[in-house]
Design a protein around this motif. Structure first.
Motif, PDB file in Angstrom:
ATOM      1  N   ASN A  22      -1.648  -5.857  -2.834  1.00 49.44           N
ATOM      2  CA  ASN A  22      -1.401  -7.104  -3.557  1.00 49.44           C
ATOM      3  C   ASN A  22      -1.644  -8.244  -2.576  1.00 49.44           C
ATOM      4  N   LYS A  23      -1.297  -9.469  -2.952  1.00 46.36           N
ATOM      5  CA  LYS A  23      -1.616 -10.594  -2.062  1.00 46.36           C
ATOM      6  C   LYS A  23      -0.763 -10.632  -0.794  1.00 46.36           C
ATOM      7  N   HIS A  24       0.321  -9.849  -0.750  1.00 48.50           N
ATOM      8  CA  HIS A  24       1.195  -9.877   0.422  1.00 48.50           C
ATOM      9  C   HIS A  24       1.096  -8.631   1.301  1.00 48.50           C
ATOM     10  N   PHE A  25       0.838  -7.496   0.694  1.00 50.56           N
ATOM     11  CA  PHE A  25       0.898  -6.256   1.454  1.00 50.56           C
ATOM     12  C   PHE A  25      -0.339  -5.391   1.247  1.00 50.56           C
ATOM     13  N   SER A  26      -0.621  -4.590   2.259  1.00 48.83           N
ATOM     14  CA  SER A  26      -1.732  -3.644   2.234  1.00 48.83           C
ATOM     15  C   SER A  26      -1.231  -2.285   2.695  1.00 48.83           C
ATOM     16  N   HIS A  27      -2.015  -1.275   2.387  1.00 46.78           N
ATOM     17  CA  HIS A  27      -1.754   0.077   2.872  1.00 46.78           C
ATOM     18  C   HIS A  27      -2.779   0.341   3.972  1.00 46.78           C
ATOM     19  N   TYR A  28      -2.393   1.078   5.012  1.00 47.81           N
ATOM     20  CA  TYR A  28      -3.264   1.313   6.153  1.00 47.81           C
ATOM     21  C   TYR A  28      -3.427   2.802   6.420  1.00 47.81           C
ATOM     22  N   GLY A  29      -4.562   3.136   6.976  1.00 46.97           N
ATOM     23  CA  GLY A  29      -4.825   4.493   7.409  1.00 46.97           C
ATOM     24  C   GLY A  29      -5.812   4.482   8.556  1.00 46.97           C
ATOM     25  N   VAL A  30      -6.071   5.647   9.102  1.00 49.87           N
ATOM     26  CA  VAL A  30      -7.022   5.785  10.210  1.00 49.87           C
ATOM     27  C   VAL A  30      -8.176   6.658   9.728  1.00 49.87           C
ATOM     28  N   TYR A  31      -9.397   6.136   9.913  1.00 49.01           N
ATOM     29  CA  TYR A  31     -10.573   6.912   9.516  1.00 49.01           C
ATOM     30  C   TYR A  31     -10.655   8.158  10.396  1.00 49.01           C
ATOM     31  N   TYR A  32     -10.680   9.309   9.754  1.00 49.31           N
ATOM     32  CA  TYR A  32     -10.639  10.598  10.445  1.00 49.31           C
ATOM     33  C   TYR A  32     -12.029  11.171  10.667  1.00 49.31           C
ATOM     34  N   GLY A  33     -12.981  10.725   9.889  1.00 46.61           N
ATOM     35  CA  GLY A  33     -14.326  11.281   9.971  1.00 46.61           C
ATOM     36  C   GLY A  33     -14.634  12.100   8.735  1.00 46.61           C
ATOM     37  N   GLU A  34     -15.716  12.868   8.796  1.00 47.01           N
ATOM     38  CA  GLU A  34     -16.141  13.645   7.639  1.00 47.01           C
ATOM     39  C   GLU A  34     -15.959  15.135   7.862  1.00 47.01           C
ATOM     40  N   ARG A  35     -15.661  15.804   6.766  1.00 48.48           N
ATOM     41  CA  ARG A  35     -15.622  17.266   6.709  1.00 48.48           C
ATOM     42  C   ARG A  35     -16.462  17.655   5.505  1.00 48.48           C
ATOM     43  N   ASP A  36     -17.466  18.467   5.723  1.00 50.51           N
ATOM     44  CA  ASP A  36     -18.339  18.912   4.637  1.00 50.51           C
ATOM     45  C   ASP A  36     -18.876  17.738   3.823  1.00 50.51           C
ATOM     46  N   GLY A  37     -19.206  16.640   4.504  1.00 52.42           N
ATOM     47  CA  GLY A  37     -19.792  15.480   3.845  1.00 52.42           C
ATOM     48  C   GLY A  37     -18.803  14.577   3.136  1.00 52.42           C
ATOM     49  N   VAL A  38     -17.507  14.858   3.252  1.00 46.64           N
ATOM     50  CA  VAL A  38     -16.474  14.038   2.617  1.00 46.64           C
ATOM     51  C   VAL A  38     -15.739  13.261   3.702  1.00 46.64           C
ATOM     52  N   ALA A  39     -15.683  11.923   3.542  1.00 48.33           N
ATOM     53  CA  ALA A  39     -14.980  11.070   4.501  1.00 48.33           C
ATOM     54  C   ALA A  39     -13.481  11.130   4.241  1.00 48.33           C
ATOM     55  N   TYR A  40     -12.674  11.240   5.314  1.00 42.52           N
ATOM     56  CA  TYR A  40     -11.217  11.359   5.195  1.00 42.52           C
ATOM     57  C   TYR A  40     -10.491  10.248   5.947  1.00 42.52           C
ATOM     58  N   VAL A  41      -9.289   9.937   5.437  1.00 45.80           N
ATOM     59  CA  VAL A  41      -8.403   8.952   6.038  1.00 45.80           C
ATOM     60  C   VAL A  41      -7.035   9.605   6.236  1.00 45.80           C
ATOM     61  N   ALA A  42      -6.463   9.431   7.428  1.00 47.00           N
ATOM     62  CA  ALA A  42      -5.095   9.877   7.699  1.00 47.00           C
ATOM     63  C   ALA A  42      -4.182   8.679   7.472  1.00 47.00           C
ATOM     64  N   HIS A  43      -3.107   8.885   6.705  1.00 49.59           N
ATOM     65  CA  HIS A  43      -2.218   7.764   6.407  1.00 49.59           C
ATOM     66  C   HIS A  43      -0.807   8.264   6.119  1.00 49.59           C
ATOM     67  N   LEU A  44       0.157   7.383   6.385  1.00 46.99           N
ATOM     68  CA  LEU A  44       1.551   7.662   6.077  1.00 46.99           C
ATOM     69  C   LEU A  44       1.780   7.294   4.625  1.00 46.99           C
ATOM     70  N   THR A  45       2.305   8.219   3.858  1.00 44.69           N
ATOM     71  CA  THR A  45       2.489   7.964   2.436  1.00 44.69           C
ATOM     72  C   THR A  45       3.823   8.485   1.940  1.00 44.69           C
ATOM     73  N   THR A  46       4.336   7.818   0.931  1.00 45.93           N
ATOM     74  CA  THR A  46       5.538   8.279   0.244  1.00 45.93           C
ATOM     75  C   THR A  46       5.154   9.064  -1.003  1.00 45.93           C
ATOM     76  N   ARG A  47       3.866   9.112  -1.308  1.00 50.32           N
ATOM     77  CA  ARG A  47       3.400   9.856  -2.474  1.00 50.32           C
ATOM     78  C   ARG A  47       3.797  11.320  -2.326  1.00 50.32           C
ATOM     79  N   ASP A  48       4.254  11.910  -3.367  1.00 45.69           N
ATOM     80  CA  ASP A  48       4.711  13.297  -3.390  1.00 45.69           C
ATOM     81  C   ASP A  48       5.983  13.510  -2.568  1.00 45.69           C
ATOM     82  N   SER A  49       6.628  12.431  -2.178  1.00 45.83           N
ATOM     83  CA  SER A  49       7.886  12.550  -1.449  1.00 45.83           C
ATOM     84  C   SER A  49       8.948  13.118  -2.382  1.00 45.83           C
ATOM     85  N   THR A  50       9.805  13.950  -1.839  1.00 45.36           N
ATOM     86  CA  THR A  50      10.864  14.545  -2.667  1.00 45.36           C
ATOM     87  C   THR A  50      12.038  13.595  -2.825  1.00 45.36           C
TER      88      THR A  50
END
Length: 153
Positions: A22-50
């Motif tokens: 949104n206009k105040h906040f962003s989500h951040y991650g670190v570009y990890y590179g590609e595996r089998d042609g797919v680009a990946y990002v490592a990031h801290l997430t609360t998604r799927d948190s119990t």
């Protein structure tokens, strides 16, 4: 801030990526590179948190995840703005092993003290920083400084 927008050719493993929320906040991650042609990002997430997101901006059992860049969003930019203050660490000897070690382990997410930007800068520089939270602090301090100085609070 150095920004390269949506040009995967310009992404290098270890780059910090900013995904505006949104206009105040962003989500951040670190570009990890590609595996089998797919680009990946490592990031801290609360998604799927119990646990539920608690009232003071904390979530227990958050984790560092490795997700496809395309799943993270189409709008992003490289945000290595602290390179002039902190040397970026080598991806293969420092960042990648730390990401690999952190993936899936429970981490407490805290909006003020350990958010996705803190985690990304910790991986890249070995230093926890969140410029978006520092901007919030600066606004709060300037808003409250005068009443405090006049002993009104």
């Amino acid at each position: 801030m150095h920004a390269r927008r949506n040009s995967r050719l310009d992404l290098f493993p270890g780059d910090i990526l900013e995904f505006p929320c949104n206009k105040h906040f962003s989500h951040y991650g670190v570009y990890y590179g590609e595996r089998d042609g797919v680009a990946y990002v490592a990031h801290l997430t609360t998604r799927d948190s119990t646990s539920q997101f608690l009232i003071f901006g904390r979530a227990l059992n958050s984790s560092v995840r490795l997700d496809p860049l395309d799943m993270m969003g189409k709008k992003y930019k490289v945000c290595n703005g602290l390179d002039n203050k902190h040397p970026a660490r080598d991806f293969y000897s420092h960042i990648k092993p730390e990401i690999d070690e952190a993936i899936g382990k429970a981490v407490t997410f805290d909006i003020l003290f350990h958010n996705s930007e803190h985690q990304a800068t910790l991986f890249r520089y070995g230093v926890k920083r969140s410029e978006q939270i520092e901007k919030v602090y600066a606004r709060i301090v300037s808003t409250w400084r005068e009443p405090f100085e006049k002993n009104k609070l």
